[in-house]
Motif scaffolding. Structure first.
Motif, PDB file in Angstrom:
ATOM      1  N   GLN A 114       0.995  -1.359  -0.049  1.00 11.70           N
ATOM      2  CA  GLN A 114      -0.087   0.198  -0.029  1.00 11.70           C
ATOM      3  C   GLN A 114       0.969   1.140   0.079  1.00 11.70           C
ATOM      4  O   GLN A 114       0.616   2.205  -0.671  1.00 11.70           O
ATOM      5  CB  GLN A 114      -0.991  -0.130   1.210  1.00 11.70           C
ATOM      6  N   LYS A 115       1.938   1.339   0.774  1.00 12.39           N
ATOM      7  CA  LYS A 115       2.888   2.312   0.844  1.00 12.39           C
ATOM      8  C   LYS A 115       4.309   1.827   1.048  1.00 12.39           C
ATOM      9  O   LYS A 115       4.422   0.733   1.466  1.00 12.39           O
ATOM     10  CB  LYS A 115       2.444   3.241   1.918  1.00 12.39           C
ATOM     11  N   LEU A 180       4.344  -0.208 -12.450  1.00 11.83           N
ATOM     12  CA  LEU A 180       3.798  -0.925 -11.180  1.00 11.83           C
ATOM     13  C   LEU A 180       4.341  -0.473  -9.793  1.00 11.83           C
ATOM     14  O   LEU A 180       3.740  -0.637  -8.903  1.00 11.83           O
ATOM     15  CB  LEU A 180       4.067  -2.452 -11.289  1.00 11.83           C
ATOM     16  N   LEU A 181       5.441   0.226 -10.138  1.00 15.41           N
ATOM     17  CA  LEU A 181       6.103   0.729  -8.886  1.00 15.41           C
ATOM     18  C   LEU A 181       5.423   2.115  -8.676  1.00 15.41           C
ATOM     19  O   LEU A 181       5.915   2.852  -7.550  1.00 15.41           O
ATOM     20  CB  LEU A 181       7.678   0.832  -9.068  1.00 15.41           C
ATOM     21  N   ASN A 182       4.535   2.539  -9.290  1.00 13.77           N
ATOM     22  CA  ASN A 182       3.838   4.039  -8.876  1.00 13.77           C
ATOM     23  C   ASN A 182       2.797   3.872  -8.078  1.00 13.77           C
ATOM     24  O   ASN A 182       1.623   3.889  -8.339  1.00 13.77           O
ATOM     25  CB  ASN A 182       3.786   4.649 -10.404  1.00 13.77           C
ATOM     26  N   PHE A 183       3.422   3.559  -6.722  1.00 14.71           N
ATOM     27  CA  PHE A 183       2.356   3.735  -5.764  1.00 14.71           C
ATOM     28  C   PHE A 183       2.958   4.656  -4.581  1.00 14.71           C
ATOM     29  O   PHE A 183       4.075   4.773  -4.551  1.00 14.71           O
ATOM     30  CB  PHE A 183       1.952   2.350  -5.180  1.00 14.71           C
ATOM     31  N   PRO A 184       2.206   4.973  -3.490  1.00 15.56           N
ATOM     32  CA  PRO A 184       2.703   6.192  -2.623  1.00 15.56           C
ATOM     33  C   PRO A 184       4.061   5.431  -1.953  1.00 15.56           C
ATOM     34  O   PRO A 184       4.126   4.508  -1.112  1.00 15.56           O
ATOM     35  CB  PRO A 184       1.724   5.960  -1.462  1.00 15.56           C
ATOM     36  N   LEU A 205      12.605   9.740 -11.751  1.00 18.18           N
ATOM     37  CA  LEU A 205      11.216   9.842 -11.150  1.00 18.18           C
ATOM     38  C   LEU A 205      10.415  10.605 -12.089  1.00 18.18           C
ATOM     39  O   LEU A 205       9.203  10.136 -12.471  1.00 18.18           O
ATOM     40  CB  LEU A 205      11.167  10.478  -9.764  1.00 18.18           C
ATOM     41  N   GLN A 206      10.922  11.702 -12.653  1.00 14.22           N
ATOM     42  CA  GLN A 206      10.092  12.448 -13.884  1.00 14.22           C
ATOM     43  C   GLN A 206      10.152  11.653 -15.107  1.00 14.22           C
ATOM     44  O   GLN A 206       9.059  11.602 -15.886  1.00 14.22           O
ATOM     45  CB  GLN A 206      11.037  13.740 -14.269  1.00 14.22           C
ATOM     46  N   GLN A 207      11.366  11.140 -15.562  1.00 17.56           N
ATOM     47  CA  GLN A 207      11.307  10.227 -16.887  1.00 17.56           C
ATOM     48  C   GLN A 207      10.272   8.951 -16.752  1.00 17.56           C
ATOM     49  O   GLN A 207       9.399   8.716 -17.860  1.00 17.56           O
ATOM     50  CB  GLN A 207      12.469   9.869 -17.347  1.00 17.56           C
ATOM     51  N   ARG A 208      10.236   8.332 -15.623  1.00 14.00           N
ATOM     52  CA  ARG A 208       9.248   7.281 -15.371  1.00 14.00           C
ATOM     53  C   ARG A 208       8.028   7.704 -15.014  1.00 14.00           C
ATOM     54  O   ARG A 208       7.054   6.849 -14.747  1.00 14.00           O
ATOM     55  CB  ARG A 208      10.069   6.105 -14.518  1.00 14.00           C
ATOM     56  N   GLN A 209       7.596   8.814 -14.776  1.00 14.70           N
ATOM     57  CA  GLN A 209       6.328   9.401 -14.286  1.00 14.70           C
ATOM     58  C   GLN A 209       5.906   8.843 -13.141  1.00 14.70           C
ATOM     59  O   GLN A 209       4.746   8.547 -12.937  1.00 14.70           O
ATOM     60  CB  GLN A 209       5.256   9.254 -15.518  1.00 14.70           C
ATOM     61  N   LEU A 210       6.767   8.545 -12.090  1.00 17.02           N
ATOM     62  CA  LEU A 210       6.567   8.002 -10.848  1.00 17.02           C
ATOM     63  C   LEU A 210       6.059   9.168  -9.984  1.00 17.02           C
ATOM     64  O   LEU A 210       6.664   9.593  -9.012  1.00 17.02           O
ATOM     65  CB  LEU A 210       7.769   7.460 -10.239  1.00 17.02           C
ATOM     66  N   SER A 211       4.756   9.740 -10.222  1.00 17.84           N
ATOM     67  CA  SER A 211       4.320  10.866  -9.575  1.00 17.84           C
ATOM     68  C   SER A 211       3.822  10.679  -8.183  1.00 17.84           C
ATOM     69  O   SER A 211       3.750  11.206  -7.530  1.00 17.84           O
ATOM     70  CB  SER A 211       2.991  10.949 -10.468  1.00 17.84           C
ATOM     71  N   GLN A 212       3.887   9.424  -7.675  1.00 15.23           N
ATOM     72  CA  GLN A 212       3.529   9.107  -6.452  1.00 15.23           C
ATOM     73  C   GLN A 212       4.824   8.767  -5.407  1.00 15.23           C
ATOM     74  O   GLN A 212       4.534   8.655  -4.426  1.00 15.23           O
ATOM     75  CB  GLN A 212       2.553   7.833  -6.203  1.00 15.23           C
ATOM     76  N   TRP A 213       5.871   9.096  -6.103  1.00 15.44           N
ATOM     77  CA  TRP A 213       7.022   9.032  -5.299  1.00 15.44           C
ATOM     78  C   TRP A 213       7.684  10.444  -4.772  1.00 15.44           C
ATOM     79  O   TRP A 213       7.453  11.488  -5.575  1.00 15.44           O
ATOM     80  CB  TRP A 213       8.295   8.545  -6.096  1.00 15.44           C
ATOM     81  N   GLN A 214       7.752  10.718  -3.675  1.00 18.13           N
ATOM     82  CA  GLN A 214       8.250  11.820  -2.991  1.00 18.13           C
ATOM     83  C   GLN A 214       9.426  11.685  -2.665  1.00 18.13           C
ATOM     84  O   GLN A 214       9.983  11.007  -1.745  1.00 18.13           O
ATOM     85  CB  GLN A 214       7.225  12.315  -1.890  1.00 18.13           C
ATOM     86  N   GLN A 252       5.393   9.562   9.844  1.00 15.04           N
ATOM     87  CA  GLN A 252       4.036   9.445  10.748  1.00 15.04           C
ATOM     88  C   GLN A 252       3.086  10.124   9.729  1.00 15.04           C
ATOM     89  O   GLN A 252       1.898   9.562   9.849  1.00 15.04           O
ATOM     90  CB  GLN A 252       4.177  10.209  12.050  1.00 15.04           C
ATOM     91  N   ALA A 253       3.022  11.465   9.336  1.00 11.34           N
ATOM     92  CA  ALA A 253       2.335  11.897   8.510  1.00 11.34           C
ATOM     93  C   ALA A 253       1.833  10.759   7.416  1.00 11.34           C
ATOM     94  O   ALA A 253       0.979  10.883   6.760  1.00 11.34           O
ATOM     95  CB  ALA A 253       2.649  12.933   7.820  1.00 11.34           C
ATOM     96  N   PHE A 254       2.884  10.310   6.508  1.00 11.96           N
ATOM     97  CA  PHE A 254       2.709   9.424   5.284  1.00 11.96           C
ATOM     98  C   PHE A 254       2.083   8.274   5.631  1.00 11.96           C
ATOM     99  O   PHE A 254       1.187   7.682   4.946  1.00 11.96           O
ATOM    100  CB  PHE A 254       4.197   9.186   4.800  1.00 11.96           C
ATOM    101  N   LEU A 255       2.342   7.340   6.808  1.00 10.81           N
ATOM    102  CA  LEU A 255       2.037   6.053   7.070  1.00 10.81           C
ATOM    103  C   LEU A 255       0.693   6.115   7.958  1.00 10.81           C
ATOM    104  O   LEU A 255       0.080   5.283   8.066  1.00 10.81           O
ATOM    105  CB  LEU A 255       3.043   5.378   7.813  1.00 10.81           C
TER     106      LEU A 255
END
Length: 255
Positions: A114-115, A180-184, A205-214, A252-255
């Motif tokens: 999930q994360k 498939l790796l683009n999850f939180p 991250l930009q090239q692979r459009q991993l938009s959910q990675w911070q 803590q905020a993320f999980l």
């Protein structure tokens, strides 16, 4: 439960299960500060203890063996999360963070967690990190001294085979599209990391459009940080108190 997996129960009501994997030549016990934080925040933990990082002979390590251990840990953690109807998370440091993606993520047909929280993931190594490839002609069993600080180090010497496994897993990951790796995903890195390129990871991250990675940068100052090593970020001693406070608050905020 298999010997390669250590279990740590939550110290409050269980709200999640987390699979944790340590880094290359880092003692599994070095993950204890993060494991304790997870336990205190309601997560049971299944810690994969990779072969060659304990009593086992490091010369017996193969890529296939690590893959089996990682998948065994995933199966145990996934079963526990299903039985308790709670989310399944992943936390990995360096090589462990990479293996979570290259072994678990790339074999999945849907996001495997999930994360996830990654520390200094061994993705996009700096060019100088590949210099060891020039020594492969000496044989995979040829041993090199390790520069991991003593309190965290599993072995004083490592065979070249382990570095080859690292390179192969990174190559496998970078060769895939990776949607498939683009999850939180929360990634913590020191921008001055000696082994991993912060800028190259940003670009990936930009090239692979991993938009959910911070990607979250740590303060780079080494004063007050044990080990004086930008790549080593495992606890308050190695991160420094300000970074540790920032990291735990963000988790803590993320999980």
């Amino acid at each position: 439960m298999k010997d390669c997996i250590a279990y740590f129960s939550a110290t409050v009501k269980t709200t999640a299960v987390t699979l944790v994997i340590h880094g290359l030549n880092v003692k599994p016990v070095a993950m204890q500060a993060l494991v304790r934080w997870l336990n205190a925040n309601g997560s049971e933990v299944y810690l994969v203890q990779l072969c060659g990082h304990g009593r086992e002979d490091v010369l017996k390590v193969t890529g296939g063996l690590w893959q089996e251990e990682v998948m065994d840990g995933y199966a145990a953690a996934q079963q526990a999360s299903v039985q308790q109807a709670v989310p399944l998370y992943f936390m990995g440091y360096s090589l462990g963070a990479l293996l979570g993606q290259s072994i678990i993520g790339l074999q999945a047909t849907q996001p495997p967690f999930q994360k996830q929280v990654l520390f200094s993931p061994a993705i996009h190594l700096r060019k100088r990190s590949y210099l060891l490839r020039h020594l492969f002609f000496l044989g995979e069993g040829f041993r090199l001294p390790s520069f991991t600080p003593g309190g965290y180090r599993a072995n004083r010497w490592l065979p070249l085979r382990l570095y080859k496994i690292l390179y192969d897993e990174e190559k496998k990951l970078l060769a895939t599209e990776g949607s498939l790796l683009n999850f939180p995903t929360l990634v913590f890195m020191d921008p001055k990391d000696e082994l991993i390129s912060y800028k190259s990871l940003q670009t990936l991250l930009q090239q692979r459009q991993l938009s959910q990675w911070q990607l979250v940068p740590l303060q780079t100052g080494l004063q007050g940080r044990r080990g004086k090593y930008h790549h080593l970020i495992l606890d308050e001693e190695t991160m420094g108190s300000a970074n540790w406070q920032m990291v735990t608050t963000a988790m803590q905020a993320f999980l």
